[in-house]
Design a protein around this motif. Structure first.
Motif, PDB file in Angstrom:
ATOM      1  N   CYS A 129       0.832  -1.216   0.000  1.00 42.51           N
ATOM      2  CA  CYS A 129       0.000   0.000   0.000  1.00 42.51           C
ATOM      3  C   CYS A 129       0.862   1.259   0.000  1.00 42.51           C
ATOM      4  O   CYS A 129       0.551   2.228  -0.697  1.00 42.51           O
ATOM      5  CB  CYS A 129      -0.933   0.003   1.202  1.00 42.51           C
ATOM      6  N   ALA A 130       1.945   1.249   0.763  1.00 42.41           N
ATOM      7  CA  ALA A 130       2.818   2.425   0.841  1.00 42.41           C
ATOM      8  C   ALA A 130       3.497   2.697  -0.504  1.00 42.41           C
ATOM      9  O   ALA A 130       3.746   3.850  -0.849  1.00 42.41           O
ATOM     10  CB  ALA A 130       3.873   2.226   1.931  1.00 42.41           C
ATOM     11  N   GLY A 131       3.773   1.650  -1.271  1.00 40.22           N
ATOM     12  CA  GLY A 131       4.447   1.822  -2.548  1.00 40.22           C
ATOM     13  C   GLY A 131       3.508   2.057  -3.725  1.00 40.22           C
ATOM     14  O   GLY A 131       3.958   2.364  -4.827  1.00 40.22           O
ATOM     15  N   ALA A 132       2.217   1.931  -3.485  1.00 38.34           N
ATOM     16  CA  ALA A 132       1.242   2.091  -4.573  1.00 38.34           C
ATOM     17  C   ALA A 132       0.901   3.557  -4.785  1.00 38.34           C
ATOM     18  O   ALA A 132       0.871   4.349  -3.840  1.00 38.34           O
ATOM     19  CB  ALA A 132      -0.025   1.303  -4.244  1.00 38.34           C
ATOM     20  N   ASN A 133       0.591   3.895  -6.033  1.00 36.64           N
ATOM     21  CA  ASN A 133       0.122   5.257  -6.309  1.00 36.64           C
ATOM     22  C   ASN A 133      -1.369   5.319  -5.958  1.00 36.64           C
ATOM     23  O   ASN A 133      -2.007   4.298  -5.733  1.00 36.64           O
ATOM     24  CB  ASN A 133       0.410   5.668  -7.756  1.00 36.64           C
ATOM     25  N   PRO A 134      -1.959   6.524  -5.893  1.00 34.05           N
ATOM     26  CA  PRO A 134      -3.364   6.643  -5.474  1.00 34.05           C
ATOM     27  C   PRO A 134      -4.330   5.795  -6.302  1.00 34.05           C
ATOM     28  O   PRO A 134      -5.258   5.192  -5.760  1.00 34.05           O
ATOM     29  CB  PRO A 134      -3.663   8.138  -5.635  1.00 34.05           C
ATOM     30  N   LYS A 135      -4.107   5.714  -7.594  1.00 34.84           N
ATOM     31  CA  LYS A 135      -5.009   4.915  -8.451  1.00 34.84           C
ATOM     32  C   LYS A 135      -4.920   3.425  -8.077  1.00 34.84           C
ATOM     33  O   LYS A 135      -5.928   2.727  -8.031  1.00 34.84           O
ATOM     34  CB  LYS A 135      -4.678   5.134  -9.916  1.00 34.84           C
ATOM     35  N   GLU A 136      -3.697   2.946  -7.811  1.00 36.38           N
ATOM     36  CA  GLU A 136      -3.516   1.532  -7.446  1.00 36.38           C
ATOM     37  C   GLU A 136      -4.141   1.227  -6.084  1.00 36.38           C
ATOM     38  O   GLU A 136      -4.593   0.124  -5.847  1.00 36.38           O
ATOM     39  CB  GLU A 136      -2.028   1.182  -7.422  1.00 36.38           C
ATOM     40  N   ARG A 137      -4.165   2.224  -5.201  1.00 38.20           N
ATOM     41  CA  ARG A 137      -4.745   2.021  -3.862  1.00 38.20           C
ATOM     42  C   ARG A 137      -6.260   1.855  -3.899  1.00 38.20           C
ATOM     43  O   ARG A 137      -6.846   1.309  -2.995  1.00 38.20           O
ATOM     44  CB  ARG A 137      -4.374   3.159  -2.941  1.00 38.20           C
ATOM     45  N   GLU A 138      -6.898   2.396  -4.960  1.00 40.83           N
ATOM     46  CA  GLU A 138      -8.349   2.285  -5.089  1.00 40.83           C
ATOM     47  C   GLU A 138      -8.693   0.834  -5.292  1.00 40.83           C
ATOM     48  O   GLU A 138      -9.564   0.230  -4.895  1.00 40.83           O
ATOM     49  CB  GLU A 138      -8.868   3.095  -6.272  1.00 40.83           C
TER      50      GLU A 138
END
Length: 138
Positions: A129-138
């Motif tokens: 989660c920390a390494g994901a960009n905002p779109k990937e976190r969705e």
């Protein structure tokens, strides 16, 4: 002392030509993970040979990956191993490290779907989660 036990096992292996074992056990937070790192680091040091010098380093570098998938925050320890490990380090007749294998045994499969209050899931989920960009976190 961990160095004395490890050194004795290594020396007996070289002198007698028989396999040796070092068993690391204890309660949660007792330092088993850190002790196993010390044992591996020491064996990598005393078992160095020019052809295998980087093997000890590779053994040590695999530990953070295992910890990410098998360690979690508990009420007693922020980096508690929730898995067991069997590590076999292979040596040649001269005592140089020539290989290693590691088997892991996940102890808490239920932690993936449920954690007690004040505890966390395995570290890898938070790292992803920390390494994901905002779109990937969705």
């Amino acid at each position: 002392h961990v160095f004395a036990v490890t050194d004795r096992a290594y020396r007996l292996m070289k002198q007698e030509g028989h396999s040796q074992s070092v068993i690391i056990s204890g309660e949660s937070g007792a330092g088993k993970t850190e002790t196993s790192k010390i044992v591996m680091r020491y064996l990598a040091f005393v078992g160095k040979a020019t052809a295998t010098a980087e093997l000890g380093t590779r053994i040590m570098e695999s530990n953070p990956i295992l910890e990410a998938f098998g360690n979690a925050k508990t009420l007693r320890n922020n980096n508690s191993s929730r898995f067991g490990k069997f590590i076999k380090i292979n040596f040649d007749r001269d005592g140089a490290v020539i290989g290693a294998t590691m088997s892991t045994y996940l102890l808490e499969r239920s932690r993936i779907v449920h954690q007690d209050t004040g505890e966390r899931n395995y570290h890898v989920f938070y790292q992803l989660c920390a390494g994901a960009n905002p779109k990937e976190r969705e």
